[in-house]
Design a protein around this motif. Structure first.
Motif: not given
Length: 182
Positions: A4-12, A122-124, A128-132
């Motif tokens: 499963h792949y998930y994108i998230i902003d916060s490492l906390d 492209k999605v990843f 990543l470039e947006n800091g996620k």
């Protein structure tokens, strides 16, 4: 197994999610975090993606080809040590066997997903470039509902898809290897 792949902003938040997954029996080696902020990743003690895979240095068939070469060299060495090349056909059958093994292992390595799929999609890349950060979770069918339940508790987490993944026997070997290192 499924990945499963998930994108998230916060490492906390990701750290909390990983602890929740572990409390429900998902091993730490089944979670991988891909981010451009490796320093923060190490502070959170999250399981990161290998640098070779992150940089795209390993191609799909490389691992299979390396294994095939090792087996082929072993066969040829055994042929020489045992003197099998002195028979009526010489060493030709063993050379052909070694060649077939290299080709088969390379082919099999191409088809087994033993490392991360296309990290350069492209999605990843955009995320990543947006800091996620990108979370990969390898789960067995019996943990599917548990993982989905945990993920719904975290609205900051954006699901990005599901693929088939690493064979379970390889994950078991990775766990044994890590326990030997401890």
């Amino acid at each position: 197994m499924l990945r499963h792949y998930y994108i998230i902003d916060s490492l906390d938040e990701l750290d909390i999610i990983e602890h929740e997954l572990q409390s429900f029996g998902i091993d730490k080696s089944q979670t991988h975090t891909l981010t451009n902020d490796d320093e923060s990743l190490s502070k959170h003690h999250l399981y990161q993606v290998d640098d070779a895979l992150k940089k795209g240095l390993m191609k799909n068939g490389d691992i299979g080809a390396a294994i095939g070469m090792l087996v082929a060299v072993s066969i040829l060495l055994m042929t020489y040590i045992q003197g099998w090349y002195l028979g009526p056909l010489g060493g030709m059958p063993m050379i052909l066997l070694a060649l077939v093994i290299v080709v088969f292992c390379t082919w099999e390595g191409e088809h087994l997903d033993i490392h991360l799929p296309d990290i350069n999609s492209k999605v990843f890349k955009q995320s990543l470039e947006n800091g996620k950060s990108i979370l990969f979770i390898d789960i067995e069918q019996q943990h599917e509902l548990t993982v989905n339940k945990i993920m719904r508790l975290h609205p900051m987490l954006k699901p990005e898809g599901i693929t088939s993944t690493t064979p379970e026997w390889l994950l078991q070997q990775q766990k044994k290897f890590r326990s030997l290192l401890k």
